[in-house]
Design an enzyme around this catalytic site. Structure first.
Site, PDB file in Angstrom:
ATOM      1  N   HIS A   1       0.812  -1.217   0.000  1.00  0.00           N
ATOM      2  CA  HIS A   1       0.000   0.000   0.000  1.00  0.00           C
ATOM      3  C   HIS A   1       0.845   1.266   0.000  1.00  0.00           C
ATOM      4  O   HIS A   1       0.461   2.281  -0.550  1.00  0.00           O
ATOM      5  CB  HIS A   1      -0.917   0.001   1.217  1.00  0.00           C
ATOM      6  CG  HIS A   1      -2.095  -0.887   1.028  1.00  0.00           C
ATOM      7  ND1 HIS A   1      -2.408  -1.899   1.893  1.00  0.00           N
ATOM      8  CD2 HIS A   1      -3.017  -0.927   0.055  1.00  0.00           C
ATOM      9  CE1 HIS A   1      -3.478  -2.514   1.461  1.00  0.00           C
ATOM     10  NE2 HIS A   1      -3.879  -1.949   0.346  1.00  0.00           N
TER      11      HIS A   1
ATOM     12  N   ARG B   1     -15.161  -1.499 -11.445  1.00  0.00           N
ATOM     13  CA  ARG B   1     -15.037  -2.739 -10.662  1.00  0.00           C
ATOM     14  C   ARG B   1     -16.046  -2.669  -9.514  1.00  0.00           C
ATOM     15  O   ARG B   1     -15.771  -2.029  -8.502  1.00  0.00           O
ATOM     16  CB  ARG B   1     -13.619  -2.868 -10.108  1.00  0.00           C
ATOM     17  CG  ARG B   1     -12.540  -3.118 -11.162  1.00  0.00           C
ATOM     18  CD  ARG B   1     -11.167  -3.211 -10.495  1.00  0.00           C
ATOM     19  NE  ARG B   1     -10.175  -3.855 -11.321  1.00  0.00           N
ATOM     20  CZ  ARG B   1      -9.264  -3.210 -12.052  1.00  0.00           C
ATOM     21  NH1 ARG B   1      -9.242  -1.895 -12.071  1.00  0.00           N
ATOM     22  NH2 ARG B   1      -8.369  -3.885 -12.760  1.00  0.00           N
TER      23      ARG B   1
ATOM     24  N   ARG C   1     -18.870  -3.814 -14.328  1.00  0.00           N
ATOM     25  CA  ARG C   1     -18.591  -5.248 -14.292  1.00  0.00           C
ATOM     26  C   ARG C   1     -19.298  -5.866 -13.081  1.00  0.00           C
ATOM     27  O   ARG C   1     -19.240  -5.313 -11.981  1.00  0.00           O
ATOM     28  CB  ARG C   1     -17.078  -5.454 -14.169  1.00  0.00           C
ATOM     29  CG  ARG C   1     -16.708  -6.902 -14.016  1.00  0.00           C
ATOM     30  CD  ARG C   1     -15.232  -7.093 -14.015  1.00  0.00           C
ATOM     31  NE  ARG C   1     -14.611  -6.715 -12.759  1.00  0.00           N
ATOM     32  CZ  ARG C   1     -13.298  -6.762 -12.553  1.00  0.00           C
ATOM     33  NH1 ARG C   1     -12.486  -7.136 -13.524  1.00  0.00           N
ATOM     34  NH2 ARG C   1     -12.793  -6.424 -11.392  1.00  0.00           N
TER      35      ARG C   1
ATOM     36  N   GLU D   1     -10.499 -12.771 -20.356  1.00  0.00           N
ATOM     37  CA  GLU D   1      -9.366 -12.816 -19.419  1.00  0.00           C
ATOM     38  C   GLU D   1      -8.915 -14.236 -19.123  1.00  0.00           C
ATOM     39  O   GLU D   1      -8.115 -14.466 -18.225  1.00  0.00           O
ATOM     40  CB  GLU D   1      -9.663 -12.032 -18.136  1.00  0.00           C
ATOM     41  CG  GLU D   1     -10.928 -12.383 -17.427  1.00  0.00           C
ATOM     42  CD  GLU D   1     -11.193 -11.500 -16.211  1.00  0.00           C
ATOM     43  OE1 GLU D   1     -10.327 -10.730 -15.798  1.00  0.00           O
ATOM     44  OE2 GLU D   1     -12.305 -11.617 -15.664  1.00  0.00           O
TER      45      GLU D   1
ATOM     46  N   ASN E   1      -4.671  -8.408 -17.031  1.00  0.00           N
ATOM     47  CA  ASN E   1      -4.016  -8.786 -15.760  1.00  0.00           C
ATOM     48  C   ASN E   1      -4.208 -10.282 -15.526  1.00  0.00           C
ATOM     49  O   ASN E   1      -3.286 -11.001 -15.168  1.00  0.00           O
ATOM     50  CB  ASN E   1      -4.604  -8.016 -14.576  1.00  0.00           C
ATOM     51  CG  ASN E   1      -4.597  -6.523 -14.806  1.00  0.00           C
ATOM     52  OD1 ASN E   1      -3.792  -6.031 -15.586  1.00  0.00           O
ATOM     53  ND2 ASN E   1      -5.490  -5.798 -14.164  1.00  0.00           N
ATOM     54  N   ASP E   2      -5.444 -10.727 -15.718  1.00  0.00           N
ATOM     55  CA  ASP E   2      -5.703 -12.159 -15.541  1.00  0.00           C
ATOM     56  C   ASP E   2      -5.275 -12.959 -16.761  1.00  0.00           C
ATOM     57  O   ASP E   2      -4.814 -14.085 -16.632  1.00  0.00           O
ATOM     58  CB  ASP E   2      -7.191 -12.395 -15.247  1.00  0.00           C
ATOM     59  CG  ASP E   2      -7.486 -12.185 -13.772  1.00  0.00           C
ATOM     60  OD1 ASP E   2      -6.724 -12.718 -12.945  1.00  0.00           O
ATOM     61  OD2 ASP E   2      -8.454 -11.476 -13.446  1.00  0.00           O
TER      62      ASP E   2
ATOM     63  N   ARG F   1      -0.412 -13.632 -10.614  1.00  0.00           N
ATOM     64  CA  ARG F   1      -0.239 -12.172 -10.682  1.00  0.00           C
ATOM     65  C   ARG F   1       0.110 -11.556  -9.329  1.00  0.00           C
ATOM     66  O   ARG F   1       0.541 -10.414  -9.254  1.00  0.00           O
ATOM     67  CB  ARG F   1      -1.481 -11.503 -11.286  1.00  0.00           C
ATOM     68  CG  ARG F   1      -2.726 -11.625 -10.445  1.00  0.00           C
ATOM     69  CD  ARG F   1      -3.962 -11.153 -11.186  1.00  0.00           C
ATOM     70  NE  ARG F   1      -4.291  -9.770 -10.914  1.00  0.00           N
ATOM     71  CZ  ARG F   1      -5.422  -9.193 -11.293  1.00  0.00           C
ATOM     72  NH1 ARG F   1      -6.324  -9.874 -11.996  1.00  0.00           N
ATOM     73  NH2 ARG F   1      -5.670  -7.949 -11.005  1.00  0.00           N
TER      74      ARG F   1
ATOM     75  N   CYS G   1      -8.981  -3.523 -20.858  1.00  0.00           N
ATOM     76  CA  CYS G   1      -9.127  -2.781 -19.598  1.00  0.00           C
ATOM     77  C   CYS G   1      -8.110  -3.218 -18.553  1.00  0.00           C
ATOM     78  O   CYS G   1      -8.124  -2.712 -17.436  1.00  0.00           O
ATOM     79  CB  CYS G   1     -10.549  -2.876 -19.063  1.00  0.00           C
ATOM     80  SG  CYS G   1     -11.021  -4.555 -18.635  1.00  0.00           S
TER      81      CYS G   1
HETATM   82  C1  PEP Z   1      -7.915  -7.879 -15.569  1.00  0.00           C
HETATM   83  O1  PEP Z   1      -7.880  -9.046 -15.150  1.00  0.00           O
HETATM   84  O2  PEP Z   1      -7.130  -7.434 -16.423  1.00  0.00           O
HETATM   85  C2  PEP Z   1      -8.919  -6.931 -15.051  1.00  0.00           C
HETATM   86  C3  PEP Z   1      -9.098  -5.752 -15.594  1.00  0.00           C
HETATM   87  O3  PEP Z   1      -9.615  -7.305 -13.961  1.00  0.00           O
HETATM   88  P1  PEP Z   1      -9.020  -7.325 -12.465  1.00  0.00           P
HETATM   89  O4  PEP Z   1      -7.658  -6.701 -12.498  1.00  0.00           O
HETATM   90  O5  PEP Z   1     -10.006  -6.584 -11.649  1.00  0.00           O
HETATM   91  O6  PEP Z   1      -8.990  -8.796 -12.184  1.00  0.00           O
HETATM   92 MG    MG Z   2      -9.523  -9.818 -14.006  1.00  0.00          MG
END
Ligand code: PEP
Ligand code: MG
Length: 554
Positions: free
Chosen positions: A187, A294, A330, A429, A452-453, A463, A500
């Site tokens: 953080h 989110r 989402r 994702e 990200n996922d 991750r 995203c």
């Molecule tokens: C992702 O997985 O790229 C995403 C935008 O969702 P989150 O980071 O909330 O899992």
């Molecule tokens: Mg995700």
């Protein structure tokens, strides 16, 4: 001249003398205590700590945004936690410890417990409980809140800084900070980025207390720190700092300008948000819409399931504030690293691959319906899109759509207004979703790539694991090919596609995304203008063929 190398976690250059952060030490030599008096002392200190945290929450909200303020709301809740307080009471009343010693002992015990947990979200609570313990002990030992105030500009150095210490940094005097410890995903680093303070962490033993008062240059982008730089070096860095400042000011001139390449291709640059308050940052940075809201914050920030009404109010406020601009909300993405006690999810060995996101929504129809009802009710206040996370199969999307239809019928019967043209989309994702994107595209109005996922599932790289280093490679060809495949399938089926995940803001890939034909990039509000500039610098005619060739097979 001494050069140290750490990890840059908040970009920018700072030039100033180093000042070490000196925490006041606690002197407590009580051997026998009156338990009732000590318990009373603790209760009074706890009330004072609550008031301090309330003020900090507000300060964080104003200076670093809603997400930062949630951290201190969490501290308030943890301070009031019954188990924590009961354990302190037992130490005072049964073990006859002084209030300070009891707080220290129980805080250590809780910190160890959090550290030993499997779940990374819970592990991160170690820093929070230590922060709370430090606050209580400072108050109990009669010390004032150390304000970290300095007469002149300094680069603050410390072993580590608690999030509550970071938020109190006086930005007008503390121009950067250096830590021997710290974690990039912690953080403190996140707050430094949000507050725009250049920071380098992980300097280890190279950060010596003898550097106190010595002039230094800190480069939060590269992670290098130069102590007692020579004139030449100082001149170079002063010049770079000046260029940075100039860049910041001409960035502002990009507001209102189109995200259009030199050869006339436009791409939408939207924003990712986590709470309704983040809409201010979207407006301030000229985001074209919201590509990812989110919705989990409503659940994470509550002791129990939020009611349909509470959800409705949050969605309505975002839609109304965005005044007709597209808002993609989402549905709840809980599970994996976002665990919530009241969901009562069974413990899993591998939560990232377990019950999360749409899987939970489809398994708990009442919970899912309450979110969908709130969304459709809010739809009349703006231009809404609903997006389902963590899709792997066509049947999941069909089942989710069926729930939407049934909720609409129910609202109709009840005479509650909703919009019929709400767009329905899914996140790409998982590799499965990308690989069957031809089929999925026939089911929905849009795709949005959650990179990200997608990186973690494609490369089998957790991750949350920051030790994976070069193995976690978001530029990996496999990932780019999956995005290209989903883009082609989206367009062949007449739907739009965005990105995203964090990768959307990576300007090293902007040209690649444009060559693929991505329609929308959704990023943190502060990345909107730098991304706009990157788009405007591109001429897709120059490298398009070469980029597509590199992505192709064979
Ligand atoms: C992702 O997985 O790229 C995403 C935008 O969702 P989150 O980071 O909330 O899992
Ligand atoms: Mg995700």
């Amino acid at each position: 001249m001494i050069v140290m190398q750490g990890q840059g976690v908040s970009s920018g250059i700072a030039i100033a003398p180093i000042a070490f952060y000196k925490r006041q030490s606690v002197v407590e030599e009580k051997t026998s205590v009156c338990a009732d008096e000590e318990w009373q002392r603790f209760c009074t200190a706890s009330q004072k700590a609550q008031s301090e945290l309330e003020r900090l929450t507000e300060k964080a909200r104003q200076e670093a945004g809603e997400e930062a303020s949630l951290l201190f709301e969490t501290h308030q809740m943890m301070l009031d936690d019954e188990d924590y307080r009961d354990a302190i009471e037992a130490k005072i009343k049964e073990d006859k410890l002084s209030a300070i010693m009891a707080v220290q002992a129980v805080t250590d015990q809780f910190a160890n417990m959090f550290r030993a947990m499997q779940d990374s979200y819970m592990q991160a609570r170690e820093a929070d409980i230590k922060d709370i313990g430090m606050r209580l002990i400072r108050i109990l030992s009669g010390q004032e809140n150390h304000r970290l105030s300095f007469e002149e500009s300094v680069i603050l150095a410390a072993d580590d800084l608690a999030p509550s210490e970071t938020i109190q940094l006086d930005k007008s005097k503390i121009v950067g900070f250096l830590l021997s410890g710290g974690a990039a995903a912690g953080h403190t680093a996140i707050l430094a980025r949000t507050m725009g303070i250049p920071a380098v962490i992980g300097l280890g033993k190279s950060l010596l207390s003898s550097y106190e008062g010595r002039m230094a240059i800190l480069d939060g982008g590269t992670g290098s720190v130069i102590v007692e730089p020579n004139e030449d070096m100082l001149k170079r860095y002063r010049e770079r700092k000046k260029q940075d400042a100039e860049k910041q000011s001409w960035m502002q001139e990009l507001k209102g300008k189109p995200n259009r390449t030199r050869d006339g291709h436009e791409v939408r640059v939207y924003c990712n948000i986590s709470t309704p308050n983040d809409v201010h940052a979207v407006m301030a940075n000229d985001g074209g819409g919201i590509g990812l809201f989110r919705s989990e914050f409503l659940y994470l920030n509550s002791d129990d399931y939020p009611t349909e009404e509470e959800q409705f109010e949050a969605y309505k406020s975002v839609l109304a504030d965005m005044a007709g601009k597209r808002v993609i909300i989402r549905t709840c993405d809980i599970g994996a690293d976002k665990q919530i006690d009241y969901f009562g999810l069974p413990k899993e060995d591998n939560p990232a691959m377990g019950m999360r996101a749409l899987r939970i929504s489809l398994s708990r129809p009442l919970f899912f319906r309450s979110q969908l009802r709130a969304l459709y009710r809010a739809s009349v206040f703006g231009r809404l899109g609903i997006m389902f996370p963590m899709v792997t199969s066509v049947w999941e999307v069909r089942e989710a759509k069926k729930c939407c239809e049934s909720v609409k019928q129910e609202l109709k019967k009840e005479g509650i207004p909703y919009k019929n043209d709400v767009e329905l989309g899914i996140m790409i994702e998982t590799p499965a979703a990308a690989l069957i994107s031809d089929k999925l595209a026939k089911e929905v109005d849009f795709f949005s790539c959650g990179t990200n996922d997608l990186v973690q599932y494609t490369l089998a790289c957790d991750r949350q694991n920051h030790d994976l280093g070069r193995f976690y490679d978001p530029h990996h060809l496999s990932l780019l090919r999956l995005i290209k495949l989903a883009t082609d399938n989206a367009h062949q089926n007449g739907i739009w596609i965005g990105i995203c995940g964090e990768l959307a803001a990576d300007t090293a890939l902007t040209e690649t995304f444009l060559a693929m034909g991505i329609d929308e990039l959704s990023v943190s509000p502060r990345f909107v203008l730098p991304l706009r500039q990157a788009v405007r610098d591109i001429d897709t005619r120059i490298s398009r063929e070469k980029i597509l060739q590199e992505l192709s097979y064979g």
